[in-house]
Design a protein around this motif. Structure first.
Motif, PDB file in Angstrom:
ATOM      1  N   ASP A   1      -8.797  -2.260   1.151  1.00 57.65           N
ATOM      2  CA  ASP A   1      -8.138  -2.013   0.007  1.00 57.65           C
ATOM      3  C   ASP A   1      -7.243  -0.755   0.008  1.00 57.65           C
ATOM      4  O   ASP A   1      -7.163   0.034   1.302  1.00 57.65           O
ATOM      5  CB  ASP A   1      -8.786  -1.976  -1.123  1.00 57.65           C
ATOM      6  CG  ASP A   1     -10.093  -0.998  -1.056  1.00 57.65           C
ATOM      7  OD1 ASP A   1      -9.840   0.040  -0.526  1.00 57.65           O
ATOM      8  OD2 ASP A   1     -10.951  -1.162  -1.878  1.00 57.65           O
ATOM      9  N   SER A   2      -6.621  -0.054  -0.953  1.00 60.63           N
ATOM     10  CA  SER A   2      -5.490   0.889  -0.927  1.00 60.63           C
ATOM     11  C   SER A   2      -6.522   2.380  -0.669  1.00 60.63           C
ATOM     12  O   SER A   2      -5.877   3.214  -0.566  1.00 60.63           O
ATOM     13  CB  SER A   2      -4.824   1.028  -2.159  1.00 60.63           C
ATOM     14  OG  SER A   2      -5.721   1.052  -3.247  1.00 60.63           O
TER      15      SER A   2
ATOM     16  N   TYR B   1      -4.825  -3.901   6.411  1.00 64.93           N
ATOM     17  CA  TYR B   1      -4.721  -4.462   5.155  1.00 64.93           C
ATOM     18  C   TYR B   1      -4.584  -5.762   4.651  1.00 64.93           C
ATOM     19  O   TYR B   1      -4.769  -6.670   3.535  1.00 64.93           O
ATOM     20  CB  TYR B   1      -3.595  -3.540   4.046  1.00 64.93           C
ATOM     21  CG  TYR B   1      -3.685  -2.185   4.101  1.00 64.93           C
ATOM     22  CD1 TYR B   1      -4.883  -1.404   3.713  1.00 64.93           C
ATOM     23  CD2 TYR B   1      -2.901  -1.306   5.088  1.00 64.93           C
ATOM     24  CE1 TYR B   1      -5.016  -0.155   3.859  1.00 64.93           C
ATOM     25  CE2 TYR B   1      -3.070   0.055   5.185  1.00 64.93           C
ATOM     26  CZ  TYR B   1      -4.144   0.593   4.589  1.00 64.93           C
ATOM     27  OH  TYR B   1      -4.458   2.092   4.684  1.00 64.93           O
TER      28      TYR B   1
ATOM     29  N   VAL C   1      -6.323   6.575   3.623  1.00 69.31           N
ATOM     30  CA  VAL C   1      -5.179   7.035   2.965  1.00 69.31           C
ATOM     31  C   VAL C   1      -4.736   8.819   3.603  1.00 69.31           C
ATOM     32  O   VAL C   1      -3.494   8.811   3.764  1.00 69.31           O
ATOM     33  CB  VAL C   1      -5.783   7.647   1.318  1.00 69.31           C
ATOM     34  CG1 VAL C   1      -4.431   8.239   0.769  1.00 69.31           C
ATOM     35  CG2 VAL C   1      -6.164   6.252   0.675  1.00 69.31           C
TER      36      VAL C   1
ATOM     37  N   ILE D   1       0.951  -1.142  -0.154  1.00 71.64           N
ATOM     38  CA  ILE D   1      -0.135  -0.013   0.115  1.00 71.64           C
ATOM     39  C   ILE D   1       1.074   1.214   0.209  1.00 71.64           C
ATOM     40  O   ILE D   1       1.840   1.296   0.716  1.00 71.64           O
ATOM     41  CB  ILE D   1      -0.815  -0.002   1.206  1.00 71.64           C
ATOM     42  CG1 ILE D   1      -1.749  -1.315   1.275  1.00 71.64           C
ATOM     43  CG2 ILE D   1      -1.855   1.133   1.276  1.00 71.64           C
ATOM     44  CD1 ILE D   1      -2.658  -1.444   0.097  1.00 71.64           C
TER      45      ILE D   1
END
Length: 566
Positions: free
Chosen positions: A367-368, A361, A372, A327
């Motif tokens: 997911d990515s 993760y 964030v 990631i």
């Protein structure tokens, strides 16, 4: 600035020139997809009978004449276009191995049987390129020490495969392929006589929409500022050359064409409270504005970029952490920790980062797009801190908070219960059992099983994952009876965590669908603590054992991947 570009066929471009790639340029970075595009272009060019195909822009600095026997050549430092040119030289060499064409041989290796048309010594420390072009020696991929060398070796294999398949796929001869490459591939060639002009050319090419790699653009911007504003121009330019040589050496180890080091570096030094990693264009603008009219800043920014590249390379080098380094914003946070802290503080923060990232993760399977902004803001905060004891405590608490709530260890391990921990989770599973291995070695004082794990890491994750109850048992075997019970009682139990273990691929192939008693003997002899534990604890294998082992592993995982004490 006036520029007079030449439109040249490849044959004319290579004629009477000797090309060199300076060490401060990036290494050969093309990968399979780039070469595949080139091969497809060649097939299309032949089949459609087009007059020519525009390949690329090539920019070179003229370093004066070079006399070889009675022939005079221009020595050219390539500053743009090396990827295609390197690949085409390899392609011509592959053709020459199949044909007896003296003019082609002389084009690639000059009359002294030593001088090459392209001296590709840039970050190819084992001379794979030189030995192939000069002697036709095809290296094995195992001899590559860096990503740049691996790319060259793979390129050699792929150009030879393309040449071998050309007659069958096109109905044309190799002579026709050679004529096509030499005469119908065209380049726009800029030959400069002053390195200072190179960086103006890069700006012009960008405004014309021609693709230039982002790292190369960044270097061009900084070099241009140094050339224009530095009082001690020669000394500063040489220092920049040295720094950028080290940057490209580092990136060539594992990062290839990636501009991630540039984006990470710019993100960490920005004053904005950004919630994402800067884009390539924003990163370049950040560097440009910081260095504007300040030549000394070009050195500081280049050195910082080198530090980021090294920190990122160290992270990517640790293959065991591939499950948590996939990631991008997680990598950014780890880089920030590495740059700001040292010693025990760095080690503990990276351990907490690893635990939190694997929970989010890995175990929880997010997911990515998850967290964030949290990761990026924390990375910037950590890098902006003093890196002292107080900053360490704040960073540790922030990491703990990052993995709290739905991503706590207690919540995360519930995702593993009666779940498919095999399909789509192979890399994470290998990482999970490697952590278990290290824990068992420390607990029992076992000698680390380096040889066995080297074999596991060197192959794909799926080839090292053993289903104790086989996925496809032999009909009529004891395993078939257990498989039928499992299908009836617990659908998919063969993929549960309790039924899985990681072993060297050769052992995995060997034990396959053998009875458990024979597997048990093999498990005891792998040299791995995780299989020794399995063999010692279980003398038979039933559904109850699978459930019991799953529970034990989940209880351990909650403790192992829990939060550290600040």
């Amino acid at each position: 600035m006036y520029m007079d570009p030449q439109n040249l066929k490849l044959n004319d471009l290579l004629h009477s020139r000797l090309f060199r790639i300076p060490p401060y340029q990036r290494p050969y970075s093309w990968q399979t997809e780039h070469r595949r595009d080139l091969f497809n272009d060649l097939r299309t060019l032949y089949q459609k009978r087009q007059e020519f195909h525009f390949m690329a822009t090539v920019v070179g600095v003229d370093n004066g004449p070079y006399l070889l026997g009675s022939d005079e050549y221009q020595q050219i430092d390539i500053v743009d276009g090396q990827q295609r040119l390197t690949t085409l030289v390899l392609l011509l060499r592959a053709i020459s191995r199949q044909l007896s064409e003296p003019t082609l041989e002389k084009l690639l290796v000059k009359d002294d049987a030593h001088t090459l048309v392209l001296l590709q010594t840039n970050h190819d420390y084992n001379d794979h390129f030189i030995n192939y072009v000069r002697y036709g020696k095809r290296p094995e991929v195992e001899t590559a020490d860096t990503l740049a060398e691996r790319n060259i070796i793979e390129a050699i294999a792929e150009v030879e495969s393309f040449v071998a398949s050309w007659p069958a796929t096109t109905g044309a001869t190799l002579l026709e392929l050679l004529a096509l490459i030499k005469n119908r591939l065209r380049f726009v060639y800029y030959q400069l006589h002053d390195e200072k002009l190179v960086y103006t050319v890069f700006e012009v090419l960008n405004t014309r929409g021609l693709e230039v790699a982002w790292l190369d653009r960044c270097k061009a911007v900084l070099m241009g500022i140094a050339f224009e504003h530095a009082a001690n121009q020669q000394e500063m330019v040489q220092e920049l050359h040295d720094i950028w040589q080290r940057i490209y050496e580092c990136i060539g180890l594992r990062q290839g064409l990636s501009s991630e080091s540039l984006r990470f570096a710019a993100t960490l030094i920005t004053h904005d409270h950004t919630s994402r990693t800067l884009s390539n264009s924003d990163a370049l603008d950040t560097f440009r504005k910081r260095a504007a009219n300040r030549p000394i800043e070009t050195l500081a920014l280049s050195r910082f970029l080198q530090k980021v590249a090294r920190a990122l390379d160290s992270l990517l080098h640790d293959q065991q952490k591939a499950a948590v380094t996939k990631i991008a914003h997680a990598r950014l946070l780890a880089v920030a920790i590495t740059l700001r802290f040292e010693g025990t503080h760095r080690e503990r923060l990276l351990t907490q980062w690893e635990h939190v990232s694997f929970r989010i993760y890995g175990m929880c399977g997010r997911d990515s797009r998850t967290r964030v902004g949290d990761y990026v803001r924390l990375a910037c905060q950590i890098y902006a801190s003093e890196g002292n004891a107080a900053a360490y405590k704040d960073a540790m608490q922030a990491l703990i908070d990052l993995g709290s709530g739905e991503f706590s260890a207690a919540k995360a391990v519930t995702e593993l219960r009666q779940a498919n921990c095999y399909e789509g989770w192979e890399e994470e599973l290998r990482y999970f059992f490697y952590a278990r291995e290290r824990w068992l070695e420390a607990k029992h004082g076992y000698k680390p099983s380096a040889v066995a794990w080297d074999k596991i890491w060197s192959d794909s994750a799926v080839r090292s994952i053993e289903h104790i109850l086989p996925q496809n048992p032999v009909q009529g075997s004891a395993w078939q009876d257990l498989y039928d019970q499992a299908t009836t009682a617990q659908q998919g139990i063969q993929h549960w965590l309790g039924n899985l273990v990681v072993i060297p691929p050769a052992v995995n192939s060997r034990v396959g669908r053998k009875p458990y008693g024979e597997k048990q003997v093999e498990y005891a002899q792998t040299g791995l603590a995780i299989t020794r534990e399995l063999a010692d604890k279980y003398s038979e294998w039933t559904l109850e054992q699978i459930e019991e082992r799953e529970q034990k592993l989940i209880e351990w995982a909650e403790l192992y991947w829990g939060d550290l004490v600040p």
